[in-house]
Design an enzyme around this catalytic site. Sequence first.
Site, PDB file in Angstrom:
ATOM      1  N   ARG A 102      -5.366   0.750   0.156  1.00 11.93           N
ATOM      2  CA  ARG A 102      -4.907  -0.404   0.603  1.00 11.93           C
ATOM      3  C   ARG A 102      -3.403  -1.086  -0.049  1.00 11.93           C
ATOM      4  NH1 ARG A 102      -5.793  -4.966   1.437  1.00 11.93           N
ATOM      5  NH2 ARG A 102      -8.204  -5.095   0.890  1.00 11.93           N
ATOM      6  N   CYS A 129     -16.898  -6.822  -2.348  1.00 16.10           N
ATOM      7  CA  CYS A 129     -17.838  -7.630  -3.213  1.00 16.10           C
ATOM      8  C   CYS A 129     -19.239  -7.942  -2.678  1.00 16.10           C
ATOM      9  CB  CYS A 129     -17.135  -9.113  -2.681  1.00 16.10           C
ATOM     10  SG  CYS A 129     -15.706  -8.914  -3.961  1.00 16.10           S
ATOM     11  N   TYR A 134      -4.215   6.252   3.959  1.00 18.50           N
ATOM     12  CA  TYR A 134      -5.538   5.444   3.170  1.00 18.50           C
ATOM     13  C   TYR A 134      -6.594   5.035   4.889  1.00 18.50           C
ATOM     14  CZ  TYR A 134      -9.007   2.418   1.830  1.00 18.50           C
ATOM     15  OH  TYR A 134     -10.267   1.134   1.109  1.00 18.50           O
ATOM     16  N   LYS A 180      -7.737  -3.156   9.919  1.00 17.41           N
ATOM     17  CA  LYS A 180      -7.579  -4.526   9.328  1.00 17.41           C
ATOM     18  C   LYS A 180      -5.780  -4.930  10.290  1.00 17.41           C
ATOM     19  CE  LYS A 180     -10.818  -4.980   6.603  1.00 17.41           C
ATOM     20  NZ  LYS A 180     -10.775  -4.548   5.047  1.00 17.41           N
ATOM     21  N   ARG A 223     -16.474 -12.883  -6.368  1.00 12.26           N
ATOM     22  CA  ARG A 223     -16.595 -12.589  -7.386  1.00 12.26           C
ATOM     23  C   ARG A 223     -16.258 -13.200  -8.364  1.00 12.26           C
ATOM     24  NH1 ARG A 223     -17.880  -6.415  -8.717  1.00 12.26           N
ATOM     25  NH2 ARG A 223     -17.559  -5.616  -6.063  1.00 12.26           N
ATOM     26  N   SER A 227     -12.431  -7.939  -0.431  1.00 15.96           N
ATOM     27  CA  SER A 227     -13.022  -6.394  -0.018  1.00 15.96           C
ATOM     28  C   SER A 227     -13.534  -5.984  -1.456  1.00 15.96           C
ATOM     29  CB  SER A 227     -11.530  -5.600  -0.347  1.00 15.96           C
ATOM     30  OG  SER A 227     -10.823  -5.823   1.098  1.00 15.96           O
ATOM     31  N   SER A 283     -13.799   4.462  -3.265  1.00 22.89           N
ATOM     32  CA  SER A 283     -13.920   6.035  -2.133  1.00 22.89           C
ATOM     33  C   SER A 283     -14.804   5.519  -1.327  1.00 22.89           C
ATOM     34  CB  SER A 283     -14.357   7.655  -3.043  1.00 22.89           C
ATOM     35  OG  SER A 283     -15.653   6.478  -4.093  1.00 22.89           O
ATOM     36  N   ARG A 284     -14.790   5.843   0.164  1.00 22.22           N
ATOM     37  CA  ARG A 284     -15.527   5.601   0.704  1.00 22.22           C
ATOM     38  C   ARG A 284     -16.177   6.626   2.301  1.00 22.22           C
ATOM     39  NH1 ARG A 284     -14.687  -0.443   1.896  1.00 22.22           N
ATOM     40  NH2 ARG A 284     -12.647  -0.823   0.478  1.00 22.22           N
ATOM     41  N   HIS A 308     -12.843 -12.021   8.182  1.00 24.27           N
ATOM     42  CA  HIS A 308     -13.198 -10.375   7.447  1.00 24.27           C
ATOM     43  C   HIS A 308     -14.461 -10.809   6.992  1.00 24.27           C
ATOM     44  CE1 HIS A 308     -12.107  -7.552   3.988  1.00 24.27           C
ATOM     45  NE2 HIS A 308     -12.357  -7.428   4.661  1.00 24.27           N
ATOM     46  N   ASP A 311     -17.796  -5.761   8.870  1.00 24.31           N
ATOM     47  CA  ASP A 311     -16.125  -6.190   7.410  1.00 24.31           C
ATOM     48  C   ASP A 311     -15.958  -7.136   9.106  1.00 24.31           C
ATOM     49  OD1 ASP A 311     -14.828  -5.628   6.280  1.00 24.31           O
ATOM     50  OD2 ASP A 311     -13.418  -4.704   7.617  1.00 24.31           O
TER      51      ASP A 311
HETATM   52  P1  GTP Z   1     -15.128  -3.358   1.883  1.00 22.59           P
HETATM   53  O1  GTP Z   1     -15.906  -2.167   2.793  1.00 22.59           O
HETATM   54  O2  GTP Z   1     -13.716  -3.686   0.653  1.00 22.59           O
HETATM   55  O3  GTP Z   1     -14.153  -4.892   2.472  1.00 22.59           O
HETATM   56  O4  GTP Z   1     -16.219  -4.200   0.893  1.00 22.59           O
HETATM   57  P2  GTP Z   1     -17.667  -4.971   1.318  1.00 22.59           P
HETATM   58  O5  GTP Z   1     -17.446  -6.614   1.309  1.00 22.59           O
HETATM   59  O6  GTP Z   1     -18.413  -4.289   2.508  1.00 22.59           O
HETATM   60  O7  GTP Z   1     -17.902  -4.637  -0.612  1.00 22.59           O
HETATM   61  P3  GTP Z   1     -19.563  -3.490  -0.843  1.00 22.59           P
HETATM   62  O8  GTP Z   1     -20.882  -4.010   0.253  1.00 22.59           O
HETATM   63  O9  GTP Z   1     -19.418  -1.649  -0.054  1.00 22.59           O
HETATM   64  O10 GTP Z   1     -20.174  -3.572  -1.893  1.00 22.59           O
HETATM   65  C1  GTP Z   1     -18.987  -3.251  -3.009  1.00 22.59           C
HETATM   66  C2  GTP Z   1     -19.133  -3.602  -4.576  1.00 22.59           C
HETATM   67  O11 GTP Z   1     -20.376  -4.538  -4.618  1.00 22.59           O
HETATM   68  C3  GTP Z   1     -20.428  -1.974  -4.657  1.00 22.59           C
HETATM   69  O12 GTP Z   1     -20.352  -1.677  -5.568  1.00 22.59           O
HETATM   70  C4  GTP Z   1     -21.612  -2.902  -4.325  1.00 22.59           C
HETATM   71  O13 GTP Z   1     -22.515  -2.253  -5.163  1.00 22.59           O
HETATM   72  C5  GTP Z   1     -21.593  -4.259  -5.243  1.00 22.59           C
HETATM   73  N1  GTP Z   1     -22.458  -4.857  -4.580  1.00 22.59           N
HETATM   74  C6  GTP Z   1     -22.582  -5.419  -3.594  1.00 22.59           C
HETATM   75  N2  GTP Z   1     -23.272  -6.006  -3.457  1.00 22.59           N
HETATM   76  C7  GTP Z   1     -23.796  -6.827  -4.747  1.00 22.59           C
HETATM   77  C8  GTP Z   1     -24.518  -7.587  -5.239  1.00 22.59           C
HETATM   78  O14 GTP Z   1     -25.534  -8.036  -4.787  1.00 22.59           O
HETATM   79  N3  GTP Z   1     -24.904  -7.592  -6.464  1.00 22.59           N
HETATM   80  C9  GTP Z   1     -23.954  -7.001  -7.782  1.00 22.59           C
HETATM   81  N4  GTP Z   1     -23.981  -7.247  -8.745  1.00 22.59           N
HETATM   82  N5  GTP Z   1     -23.217  -5.899  -6.819  1.00 22.59           N
HETATM   83  C10 GTP Z   1     -22.857  -6.313  -6.077  1.00 22.59           C
HETATM   84  C1  SPV Z   2     -11.307  -3.334   2.908  1.00 21.24           C
HETATM   85  O1  SPV Z   2     -10.605  -2.819   1.802  1.00 21.24           O
HETATM   86  O2  SPV Z   2     -11.057  -4.748   3.134  1.00 21.24           O
HETATM   87  C2  SPV Z   2     -11.667  -2.330   3.451  1.00 21.24           C
HETATM   88  C3  SPV Z   2     -11.718  -0.624   3.462  1.00 21.24           C
HETATM   89  O3  SPV Z   2     -12.967  -2.699   4.236  1.00 21.24           O
HETATM   90  S1  SPV Z   2     -10.210  -1.065   4.286  1.00 21.24           S
HETATM   91  O4  SPV Z   2     -10.543  -0.608   5.901  1.00 21.24           O
HETATM   92  O5  SPV Z   2      -8.779   0.477   3.603  1.00 21.24           O
HETATM   93  O6  SPV Z   2      -9.032  -2.065   4.222  1.00 21.24           O
HETATM   94 MN    MN Z   3     -13.441  -4.791   4.147  1.00 19.36          MN
END
Ligand code: GTP
Ligand code: SPV
Ligand code: MN
Length: 612
Positions: free
Chosen positions: A83, A276, A223, A232, A425, A274, A393-394, A252, A299
């Site tokens: 983004r 996290c 993207y 979004k 984070r 995002s 990457s997704r 979110h 999400d």
């Molecule tokens: P978006 O799709 O961007 O909104 O992200 P999201 O909030 O769904 O994040 P996602 O669950 O994909 O996690 C993103 C990163 O955080 C990955 O690299 C995970 O491995 C890491 N992660 C997720 N949960 C944990 C956790 O409990 N501990 C740690 N150390 N890392 C985590």
């Molecule tokens: C985010 O960045 O919070 C995502 C991926 O879930 S995107 O759809 O690109 O916004």
């Molecule tokens: Mn997201």
Amino acid sequence: MTATQESSTSATGHPTTHQGIIDFVEGVAAMTTPDRVYWCTGSDEEWTELTAALESTGTFTRLNPDIKPNSFHAASDPIDVARVEDRTYICSVDEKDCGPTNNWMDPEEMKERMRGLYAGCMKGRTMYVIPFVMGHLDAEKPMFGIEVTDSAYVTASMRVMARMGSNVLERMTELDADFVPALHSVGHPLEPGEADVAWPCNDTKYIVQFPEERAIWSFGSGYGGNALLGKKCYALRIASVMARDEGWLAEHMLILKLTSPQGVTKYVAAAFPSACGKTNLAMLEPTIPGWKVETLGDDIAWMRVGDDGRLWAVNPEYGFFGVAPGTNEHTNPNAMKTINKGNSVFTNVGLTEDGDIWWEGLENPPARATTWKGEEWTPEKAEEGLLTSHPNSRYCTPIKQCDILADEYDDPRGVPIDAILFGGRRKTTVPLVFEARDWTHGTFLGATLSSETTAAAVGQVGLVRRDPMAMLPFIGYNAGNYFDHWISMGKDHDAAKLPKIFYVNWFRRDEDGGFLWPGFGENSRVLKWVVERIDGQAAAVETAIGHVPTPESLDTDGLDMTEEHLRDVLAVDPAEWRAELPEIQEWFEKFGDDLPTVLWTELDGLRARLDA
Ligand code: GTP
Ligand code: SPV
Ligand code: MN
């Protein structure tokens, strides 16, 4: 594309008589001058034709059908991987409604500028018309959209991420429904005879929301968050404005269902910025015996107060658009099972010689692979720092393939939320979990949420910034007014029936930089404490920041963790929190008179408790 629709074709040759839709589509076609206009049906034949077209332009590489059936690899232009927050605008009529956290330009000026970019921009291409609905088609008030795009990649991805196609268009026509017009172009016209590139895009990018008109104009990027406009742009930026006007919340947040060994069910929504941890928590496999998690969304959550006074949430999406690196059989076995069923698109990951994908953190590294940038990769080169995959990457995969999808996903009423978690984070300061004192304090915790930046947005990674309710890039209006909207949800409704609010941090580090908390499946221990708190069973210490678990109240059975270590995980260091105060103060000052005064009162309260 050759497919056409015979049914209900109007005199204009369009498969609808909805004049608003026809005007939108014809208007865009006149401005952007595509070679063809194609109305998407959502059929399987259409998917076959689309993916074949994407293979022929080199955008898609078909994966080995024995490993990942009906699945594809795509690699973006290296300038188009995330983004673009600095190119994202909220073009409200009055600049004040955009607020200090968004980019603003006068809507007419922006349109003028963008019309210049859009003029002839689809030349040589097909313009796809995607009728879609965010949420359920049979919702009380279905939330329709029409995305017009010149990208087959976007069209294929939208089919995974949103309910779309002929049945949606028919319903829109029947109801003569309102819809969000969503215009997208990669901004890469083709001259006669000019060959296409695998990932067309443009150096100039604009991701623009017009909140009063409920319209979206996006240019220059392919993207996900910039281009799949139902996600979004609509379901958060535009929907947050609708939600403000109509008294609900567009957030979110993941949604999960948690069942205890006694069979007691609770629903939890959680907002983390995002990359996290939303997808991971949404699909968690509990490590504590007898507990079960089912997924409703990873999400986005749309939440309304029901007749019973509870906050009911639905996931408006139809797929997962998840961060690939770090996903594996240990961290997220349910995501692995979902994508292994096929029907998925993988963007900016590595491609192996046997026609599978690979990314950092996945098990069984291949002997060689091609990186997302097309370089040759080996484990030796990995040691020199070469990555197969972009950090953002997704995978894009149908939600219906998820084995632990809760049945309630198909209920248009959604689920009543018992707890809301905010989290970010943070290497320091923020303990594993604590509970807000009440709804207003919970709103304060959300409004001051802080997190280190990630690769999900272009820019420096690892900087601590305030990301209120994990919505900083997604609030479609003045964030001060958004906080006020949250506060008023607690005032206009019986706060006792609303969810309890908690704050979590999986990312605290020890002195050596290692994570203090093992995370992933072990986060079930935190969920257990949360629901036991709601039921008045779990103990907590009242600290300056809120209610923190006593070490005994957190289930650590089977967890290899010393008492001292657990104390560090849960520690609230007044000195660290005092250091937050001037930052929160500075953050709040940004909003001037638009900041609800109760949030200043909350800050004063925190300061006083820290000094006590
Ligand atoms: P978006 O799709 O961007 O909104 O992200 P999201 O909030 O769904 O994040 P996602 O669950 O994909 O996690 C993103 C990163 O955080 C990955 O690299 C995970 O491995 C890491 N992660 C997720 N949960 C944990 C956790 O409990 N501990 C740690 N150390 N890392 C985590
Ligand atoms: C985010 O960045 O919070 C995502 C991926 O879930 S995107 O759809 O690109 O916004
Ligand atoms: Mn997201």
